[in-house]
Write a protein that holds these residues in place. Sequence first.
Motif, PDB file in Angstrom:
ATOM      1  N   PRO A 133       0.834  -1.202   0.000  1.00 49.43           N
ATOM      2  CA  PRO A 133       0.000   0.000   0.000  1.00 49.43           C
ATOM      3  C   PRO A 133       0.874   1.260   0.000  1.00 49.43           C
ATOM      4  CG  PRO A 133      -0.757  -1.562   1.663  1.00 49.43           C
ATOM      5  CD  PRO A 133       0.548  -2.076   1.134  1.00 49.43           C
ATOM      6  N   LEU A 134       0.395   2.292  -0.702  1.00 45.12           N
ATOM      7  CA  LEU A 134       1.171   3.527  -0.822  1.00 45.12           C
ATOM      8  C   LEU A 134       1.427   4.179   0.533  1.00 45.12           C
ATOM      9  CD1 LEU A 134      -0.315   5.141  -4.048  1.00 45.12           C
ATOM     10  CD2 LEU A 134       1.696   3.690  -3.800  1.00 45.12           C
ATOM     11  N   LYS A 135       0.458   4.095   1.434  1.00 51.39           N
ATOM     12  CA  LYS A 135       0.651   4.672   2.775  1.00 51.39           C
ATOM     13  C   LYS A 135       1.797   3.980   3.495  1.00 51.39           C
ATOM     14  CE  LYS A 135      -4.057   6.233   3.698  1.00 51.39           C
ATOM     15  NZ  LYS A 135      -5.240   6.094   4.549  1.00 51.39           N
ATOM     16  N   GLU A 136       1.865   2.662   3.351  1.00 50.26           N
ATOM     17  CA  GLU A 136       2.936   1.896   4.003  1.00 50.26           C
ATOM     18  C   GLU A 136       4.293   2.255   3.400  1.00 50.26           C
ATOM     19  OE1 GLU A 136       3.981  -2.806   4.501  1.00 50.26           O
ATOM     20  OE2 GLU A 136       1.859  -2.235   4.480  1.00 50.26           O
ATOM     21  N   LEU A 137       4.334   2.418   2.076  1.00 51.16           N
ATOM     22  CA  LEU A 137       5.578   2.805   1.413  1.00 51.16           C
ATOM     23  C   LEU A 137       6.006   4.201   1.860  1.00 51.16           C
ATOM     24  CD1 LEU A 137       7.859   2.385  -0.599  1.00 51.16           C
ATOM     25  CD2 LEU A 137       6.285   3.054  -2.426  1.00 51.16           C
ATOM     26  N   ALA A 138       5.052   5.119   1.981  1.00 48.39           N
ATOM     27  CA  ALA A 138       5.370   6.478   2.434  1.00 48.39           C
ATOM     28  C   ALA A 138       5.951   6.447   3.846  1.00 48.39           C
ATOM     29  CB  ALA A 138       4.122   7.354   2.394  1.00 48.39           C
ATOM     30  N   ALA A 139       5.348   5.644   4.719  1.00 47.17           N
ATOM     31  CA  ALA A 139       5.852   5.537   6.091  1.00 47.17           C
ATOM     32  C   ALA A 139       7.251   4.920   6.108  1.00 47.17           C
ATOM     33  CB  ALA A 139       4.893   4.697   6.932  1.00 47.17           C
ATOM     34  N   GLN A 140       7.455   3.892   5.302  1.00 46.25           N
ATOM     35  CA  GLN A 140       8.759   3.217   5.239  1.00 46.25           C
ATOM     36  C   GLN A 140       9.847   4.168   4.760  1.00 46.25           C
ATOM     37  OE1 GLN A 140       8.974  -0.674   3.228  1.00 46.25           O
ATOM     38  NE2 GLN A 140      10.671   0.150   2.051  1.00 46.25           N
ATOM     39  N   GLU A 146       1.702  12.008  -0.774  1.00 42.58           N
ATOM     40  CA  GLU A 146       1.714  12.726  -2.048  1.00 42.58           C
ATOM     41  C   GLU A 146       3.038  12.552  -2.782  1.00 42.58           C
ATOM     42  OE1 GLU A 146      -1.000  13.980  -3.464  1.00 42.58           O
ATOM     43  OE2 GLU A 146      -1.976  13.180  -1.676  1.00 42.58           O
ATOM     44  N   ALA A 147       4.138  12.485  -2.032  1.00 42.10           N
ATOM     45  CA  ALA A 147       5.448  12.274  -2.662  1.00 42.10           C
ATOM     46  C   ALA A 147       5.481  10.910  -3.354  1.00 42.10           C
ATOM     47  CB  ALA A 147       6.563  12.380  -1.633  1.00 42.10           C
ATOM     48  N   VAL A 148       4.974   9.889  -2.674  1.00 44.19           N
ATOM     49  CA  VAL A 148       4.963   8.544  -3.255  1.00 44.19           C
ATOM     50  C   VAL A 148       4.072   8.517  -4.499  1.00 44.19           C
ATOM     51  CG1 VAL A 148       4.333   6.138  -2.853  1.00 44.19           C
ATOM     52  CG2 VAL A 148       5.495   7.421  -1.061  1.00 44.19           C
ATOM     53  N   LYS A 149       2.909   9.190  -4.429  1.00 43.88           N
ATOM     54  CA  LYS A 149       2.019   9.246  -5.592  1.00 43.88           C
ATOM     55  C   LYS A 149       2.709   9.944  -6.762  1.00 43.88           C
ATOM     56  CE  LYS A 149      -2.376   9.202  -3.102  1.00 43.88           C
ATOM     57  NZ  LYS A 149      -3.588   9.986  -2.771  1.00 43.88           N
TER      58      LYS A 149
END
Length: 171
Positions: A133-140, A146-149
């Motif tokens: 999930p993008l949220k998990e990647l952002a946290a990692q 928004e940066a990950v998106k």
Amino acid sequence: MSKLYTFEEIYEQNKRRIHYHIHKLHLQDPHKEYYQEGLIAMWQAYEKYNPDKGPMATYFNYTIRNKLIDMLRKQTNDSQKQKTYLEKQAPLLPKTTPAITLNDIPQLLIEIKSILTAKQWKWFYHAVLMEMPLKELAAQENVSLEAVKSWGKQARRKLRELNFEECLGEI
């Protein structure tokens, strides 16, 4: 609970168990990845072992075998995800390009990685191939969602513009 034996002693007595399970499961282990996983499993079993629950050898066998099976399942699942992604991308390929086979996947991924920036590759690897999930990647990565998106948007743009004949080279 104090241990009667050190892990080094236990390892020397039980290291053949790891080889036994690798052989029994018909695993190819040229880089000793399965052996390392079995060694970790042995350490975990050593740390968690409770003599009241049964023999140590039985617990080692159970733990090592299941850890190796888990690793095999994960690798199979990862390969399937890569294959599925490439099948979804097949309509983007020119009609004259030969079909991509499983043997071509590593080379194609190397080519894709060479085209993307480090951040775009992180998005591609984690979000697309590993379905994180993008949220998990952002946290990692300790960045905003928004940066990950944005990484994904830029990577998708590059991949759409990509000429797959050049990407595939001599495959």
